[in-house]
Motif scaffolding. Sequence first.
Motif: not given
Length: 534
Positions: A109, A123, A137
């Motif tokens: 990120h 996200y 992520t």
Amino acid sequence: MKGPVVTISSGKLRGKTCTSINNSQFLSFQGIPYAKPPLGRLRFKAPLPAEPWTGIRDATREGSSSIQRIPIIKMLQGGEDCLTLNVYTPQLPEEKNEKRDKPVMVWIHGGGFVSGSGGTEVYGPEFLMTEDIVLVTINYRLGIFGFLSLEDPDLDVPGNAGLKDIVMALKWVKENISYFSGNPNNVTIFGESAGAAASHYLILSPMAKGLFHKAILQSGCALNIWAKGRNVTRQIADILDLQTTNEKEILNILETLPVKDLYKAAEKIPDPFIACVVRPYGPVIEKKADGAFLTEDPLEILKSGRYNHVPIIMGYTNREGMLGEVFQKPKPFKPITDFEKAVPYFLGLQLGSDRSKLVAQQIKEFYYGNEKPTSKNKDKFYLLHSDNFFVRELLLAAKLHVETSTSPVFLYRMSIDTRLNMMKTIAMINEPGVCHADDLGYLFKNMVTPNIKPGSDEELAIKRFVALWTNFAKFNDPNSYENNSVIDVNWNPVTKSDVNFLDIGKKLTVGSNPEANRMVFWKNVLNVNLVHKL
């Protein structure tokens, strides 16, 4: 409690079943620790591997983000126990010997190394999980917690702890992703803004060698002027009124301060969005080689070719510099008036000097001509900030990679402007153009994603972004696709003679040598002043 269960190296996890944008099901495992919580004496240090657990760990909720103040609304959130990641997969292997060959995409990120997380608020995986990939992520340490650097090598705080967190997450992926049907030998890192710069730093770092095989850099690279940090130990000591200049004594105090007290002290160091100063928190060149993430200047590494040669996609939005207006919110837009603030710090010019004033005047005349900067000619402000903070170094990085890499580089520019442009929607900017971070709305579902109408420009653009990005993850080439009618051009890589690029608008078009006049201006300014500096 129902839900899919997976056994990884640290223990068992229970996840949940979710639905993608096209109503296909995928499995979600969130808040998985990939490193030991960096608390107490581990604050500021390189991460340690996660410890195992007994029983079945609940993996249905996201972990905490690194402590931060949320942009625009300014609320404090998060904490120190933040080294977790999320995994989304179409399926788990049912049999021990079943194929585990799905391409893996690891999202890093953005947020300027001081904010952000890998959470679904921004996200959400629903778009990318329409493809047969495994998505990861991650969270990593931010601000002073991730990027404090000390001069004394014996204190073991050389900087870049946040980047070393990302390396630890990639090691976790290498060890564990096959349990989620992912192929540890086909990992694509991708990120936007600081996440793109971090991805680029991973390309340049020997510490990350072999942990990934492709990279996508969206609106950021290691050469950007905002993607570097500095030593702020003395400033922190002054803010806390510490009666010592000894780094060891300062560190002992910083390690024991309550997390919110340290955060509030650290944010008192100015971090303006201007080109003439080095930011307080970001990647640094480490003094000690042992265990270092980075020991050389990124530009020199790029020129030498001593980095991880992997295929790269890199690109930018056509009005990145709208971010300068976003940072002024909720106050009314204020145009630039002091053009010395637009003189890049790496030129080494003293503010107020004749040469600094000359360069400032050249910048003003190139972007504004005889016009006075006002709210009526915002686009000139956008272009100046786009080039100074993003485009100039991105194009330079693309050219340098082509000169020294054995792998291809694909360049893009994003020009599509719809209801999915995330940052413009959040910041309520109605000017034409594509703002920094607007691309996120085409890859991820987020808190402001509108209803997507079948056959709309938004639906087609999502399909294009997802196809291009996942084709690259699957085949090393965004042009390789199976039964895909949404990509109707051939995207050629950059060559030593042609800076080829793909423009991602409402239609896909290709071209060469983007932003040529603006880049010639900057090349002349930088060449003249860097020679003068020598």
